[in-house]
Design a protein around this motif. Structure first.
Motif, PDB file in Angstrom:
ATOM      1  N   LEU A 283       0.996  -1.224   0.023  1.00  0.00           N
ATOM      2  CA  LEU A 283      -0.099   0.051   0.020  1.00  0.00           C
ATOM      3  C   LEU A 283       1.118   1.264   0.214  1.00  0.00           C
ATOM      4  CD1 LEU A 283      -2.796   1.412   0.239  1.00  0.00           C
ATOM      5  CD2 LEU A 283      -2.707   1.198   2.507  1.00  0.00           C
ATOM      6  N   ILE A 284       1.851   1.161   0.873  1.00  0.00           N
ATOM      7  CA  ILE A 284       2.893   2.355   0.791  1.00  0.00           C
ATOM      8  C   ILE A 284       3.336   2.907  -0.562  1.00  0.00           C
ATOM      9  CG2 ILE A 284       5.107   3.260   1.920  1.00  0.00           C
ATOM     10  CD1 ILE A 284       4.193   1.921   4.293  1.00  0.00           C
ATOM     11  N   GLN A 285       3.843   1.748  -1.290  1.00  0.00           N
ATOM     12  CA  GLN A 285       4.315   1.692  -2.387  1.00  0.00           C
ATOM     13  C   GLN A 285       3.550   2.442  -3.578  1.00  0.00           C
ATOM     14  OE1 GLN A 285       5.272  -2.317  -3.344  1.00  0.00           O
ATOM     15  NE2 GLN A 285       7.507  -2.089  -2.420  1.00  0.00           N
ATOM     16  N   GLU A 286       1.888   2.362  -3.202  1.00  0.00           N
ATOM     17  CA  GLU A 286       0.983   2.811  -4.364  1.00  0.00           C
ATOM     18  C   GLU A 286       0.555   4.368  -3.894  1.00  0.00           C
ATOM     19  OE1 GLU A 286      -2.264   0.919  -5.568  1.00  0.00           O
ATOM     20  OE2 GLU A 286      -1.906  -0.920  -4.459  1.00  0.00           O
ATOM     21  N   GLY A 287       1.450   4.863  -2.698  1.00  0.00           N
ATOM     22  CA  GLY A 287       1.120   6.095  -2.229  1.00  0.00           C
ATOM     23  C   GLY A 287       2.160   7.107  -2.753  1.00  0.00           C
ATOM     24  N   VAL A 288       3.084   6.900  -3.713  1.00  0.00           N
ATOM     25  CA  VAL A 288       4.007   7.780  -4.429  1.00  0.00           C
ATOM     26  C   VAL A 288       3.197   8.947  -5.081  1.00  0.00           C
ATOM     27  CG1 VAL A 288       5.966   7.917  -6.030  1.00  0.00           C
ATOM     28  CG2 VAL A 288       5.829   5.964  -4.432  1.00  0.00           C
ATOM     29  N   ILE A 289       3.594  10.172  -4.822  1.00  0.00           N
ATOM     30  CA  ILE A 289       2.681  11.312  -5.151  1.00  0.00           C
ATOM     31  C   ILE A 289       3.101  11.797  -6.584  1.00  0.00           C
ATOM     32  CG2 ILE A 289       2.489  11.913  -2.682  1.00  0.00           C
ATOM     33  CD1 ILE A 289       4.709  13.933  -3.139  1.00  0.00           C
ATOM     34  N   ASP A 290       2.187  12.685  -6.998  1.00  0.00           N
ATOM     35  CA  ASP A 290       2.238  13.479  -8.200  1.00  0.00           C
ATOM     36  C   ASP A 290       3.005  14.816  -8.017  1.00  0.00           C
ATOM     37  OD1 ASP A 290       0.803  11.455  -9.600  1.00  0.00           O
ATOM     38  OD2 ASP A 290      -1.119  12.398  -8.917  1.00  0.00           O
ATOM     39  N   LEU A 291       2.669  15.399  -6.810  1.00  0.00           N
ATOM     40  CA  LEU A 291       3.114  16.693  -6.507  1.00  0.00           C
ATOM     41  C   LEU A 291       3.555  16.921  -5.060  1.00  0.00           C
ATOM     42  CD1 LEU A 291       3.570  19.828  -7.543  1.00  0.00           C
ATOM     43  CD2 LEU A 291       0.969  20.124  -6.874  1.00  0.00           C
ATOM     44  N   LEU A 292       4.409  17.667  -4.744  1.00  0.00           N
ATOM     45  CA  LEU A 292       4.965  17.545  -3.216  1.00  0.00           C
ATOM     46  C   LEU A 292       4.818  19.061  -2.897  1.00  0.00           C
ATOM     47  CD1 LEU A 292       6.398  16.534  -0.644  1.00  0.00           C
ATOM     48  CD2 LEU A 292       8.693  17.158  -1.843  1.00  0.00           C
ATOM     49  N   GLY A 293       4.267  19.326  -1.587  1.00  0.00           N
ATOM     50  CA  GLY A 293       4.151  20.626  -1.318  1.00  0.00           C
ATOM     51  C   GLY A 293       5.388  20.715  -0.109  1.00  0.00           C
ATOM     52  N   VAL A 294       5.859  21.790  -0.318  1.00  0.00           N
ATOM     53  CA  VAL A 294       7.222  22.102   0.639  1.00  0.00           C
ATOM     54  C   VAL A 294       6.931  23.314   1.542  1.00  0.00           C
ATOM     55  CG1 VAL A 294       9.515  22.507   0.923  1.00  0.00           C
ATOM     56  CG2 VAL A 294       8.888  20.914  -0.639  1.00  0.00           C
ATOM     57  N   ASN A 295       6.721  22.885   2.695  1.00  0.00           N
ATOM     58  CA  ASN A 295       6.629  24.195   3.974  1.00  0.00           C
ATOM     59  C   ASN A 295       7.888  24.296   4.666  1.00  0.00           C
ATOM     60  OD1 ASN A 295       4.048  23.976   3.342  1.00  0.00           O
ATOM     61  ND2 ASN A 295       3.385  23.444   5.256  1.00  0.00           N
ATOM     62  N   TYR A 296       8.547  25.508   4.252  1.00  0.00           N
ATOM     63  CA  TYR A 296       9.970  25.589   4.811  1.00  0.00           C
ATOM     64  C   TYR A 296       9.784  27.127   5.895  1.00  0.00           C
ATOM     65  CZ  TYR A 296      14.731  27.328   5.502  1.00  0.00           C
ATOM     66  OH  TYR A 296      15.755  27.713   6.028  1.00  0.00           O
TER      67      TYR A 296
END
Length: 462
Positions: A283-296
């Protein structure tokens, strides 16, 4: 020098349902952990201000979206409240919530502002917390159903979804360091919450992909680069541990579909591994994302421990490193956080070099300042410090993009001064000043500056 950003760059800001909407226990909404905690321990909140006293977006959404337009936003991130949409977490959908979120989404689109929608921003329904919150796998299933309902209701218009905002914060705050409800201090329970959060994330991603919706799905992570005091191997190793616990524990699963072997090894060494079940890994392998939001917001500066661990104390990440106050660092004295603009570039470089250069954007960056009324000139807050803060970070962001990072936008935290958890209104972050007594909104100087940056897709700086 002129800093010009890529075509169609996302300029905007971010907020959340719980911090802006108000109407905390009205309009059909169920109680969150924050409502419960405030009702039972109001002294934990700055000036006794709780989650009902927000910037009243539920009542003023149309006027607020008009202000977003005035600031030349082309995009805006907020969240849906699970406890507003499904008051008991698992049952009937609240029609008042559906109407509200439909109106907000439609008005944003009407004004040319692309909605970015987060599904979970720290606001666990209390009925779900009473079942154990993220410690209970039933809550993963309930969240997955909630996500599916959101996709079905709004997925025809919302094309940018985020499963979680800063998922490590409820882990740290609720289960390690006592700054979120349920105020547990227990690393193994924290690790369980972290694992189950990733499983909930992956279940939502899987449902989204199975539904064939038109948009994309990702997650928003607060990434805090870990810098060692020196290049002494002990300090370098300490920084690696901090990075494993606070960055890679979520970054690796969502970008690589697996946990770092070093993190698994250290948790195993200290007998802190959560319980896994068959199917979790897949299941974790299926959770690879399309877009990462980065809070810095700030860097993390660390050194090796120079004192012994109290073996009777609960296991903590700090068993493996210590914090380091670097001499001469630039500080935001109001919030007590270091200002280190190159950190935003280092994050982008790390993503590009070590994670295959994923599509990403800066989903939060901001400067909280106390008692901003000190800086009022002619009825307007002259927050030159915030302009300098944003411009400094944008310069380093621009450098990362010119070197090939696939960063697609910059969202500031936040639009209007909003309620901020236990700090309530202690520190103000907005482009727009909020008068708590009258709810009047007044654009700060930084808001005017940001509107010009967005209109020009860049800015000039000497």
């Amino acid at each position: 020098m002129k800093y010009t950003f890529p075509e169609n760059f996302w300029w905007g800001s971010a907020s959340s349902a719980l911090q802006t909407e108000g109407e905390s226990l009205r309009e059909g909404k169920g109680q969150t952990t924050w409502d419960h905690w405030f009702a039972t321990q109001p002294w934990r909140f700055h000036n006794g201000v709780g989650p009902d006293d927000t910037s009243t977006f539920y009542r003023n959404w149309r006027e607020d979206i008009a202000l977003l337009k005035t600031l030349n936003h082309n995009s805006y991130r907020t969240s849906i409240s699970w406890s507003r949409l499904i008051p008991d977490g698992t049952g009937e959908v609240n029609p008042q919530a559906v109407e509200f979120y439909n109106q907000v989404i439609d008005e944003l689109i009407e004004q040319g502002i692309t909605p970015f929608i987060t599904l979970f921003h720290f606001d666990m329904p209390m009925v779900m917390q009473e079942k154990g919150g993220w410690e209970n796998r039933e809550v993963i299933d309930a969240y997955s159903r909630y996500a599916q309902i959101c996709f079905d209701l709004f997925g025809d218009r919302v094309l940018h979804w985020f499963t979680f905002n800063e998922p490590i914060v409820p882990v740290e705050g609720g289960y390690l360091y006592d700054f979120h409800y349920p105020n547990v201090v227990d690393f193994k329970r924290a690790a369980t919450v972290a694992l189950h959060t990733i499983l909930a994330h992956a279940s939502a991603v899987k449902a989204y992909r199975a539904g064939g919706y038109a948009g994309e799905i990702g997650i928003v992570l607060n990434l805090t680069p870990s810098y060692p005091r020196s290049q002494n191997p002990a300090d370098v190793k300490a920084a690696e541990y901090a990075d494993l616990f606070f960055n890679r524990s979520f970054l690796d699963p969502v970008l690589r579909g697996d946990y770092p072997a070093k993190l698994v090894a250290v948790l195993n060494q200290y007998d802190q591994l959560p319980v896994c079940q068959p199917g979790d890994k897949e299941l974790i392998q299926e959770g690879v994302i399309d877009l990462l939001g980065v809070n810095y917001y700030q860097p993390r500066r660390v050194k090796c421990r120079d004192s012994a661990i109290n073996k009777d104390a609960p296991f903590m990440p700090e068993w493996l490193f210590d914090y380091y106050d670097m001499p001469g660092r630039k500080m935001n004295p109001y919030r007590g956080w270091e200002i280190y603009e190159p950190g935003i570039y280092d994050i982008l470089t790390n993503l590009r070099v070590n994670y295959g250069n994923p599509r990403c954007f800066i989903s939060e960056n901001g400067m909280g300042v106390e008692n901003e009324q000190r800086f009022i000139n002619d009825g307007q807050i002259n927050d030159q410090y915030r302009i300098d803060f944003v411009a400094g970070h944008l310069q380093w962001l621009h450098k990362g993009i010119t070197e090939g990072s696939r960063c697609l936008g910059y969202h500031m935290w936040t639009f209007i001064d909003n309620w901020s958890w236990c700090n309530a209104y202690k520190n103000r972050y907005g482009f727009i000043q909020l008068d708590l007594a009258t709810q009047q909104r007044t654009i700060k100087r930084s808001g005017e500056w940001f509107a010009a940056v967005s209109a020009n897709n860049g800015f000039d700086k000497e």
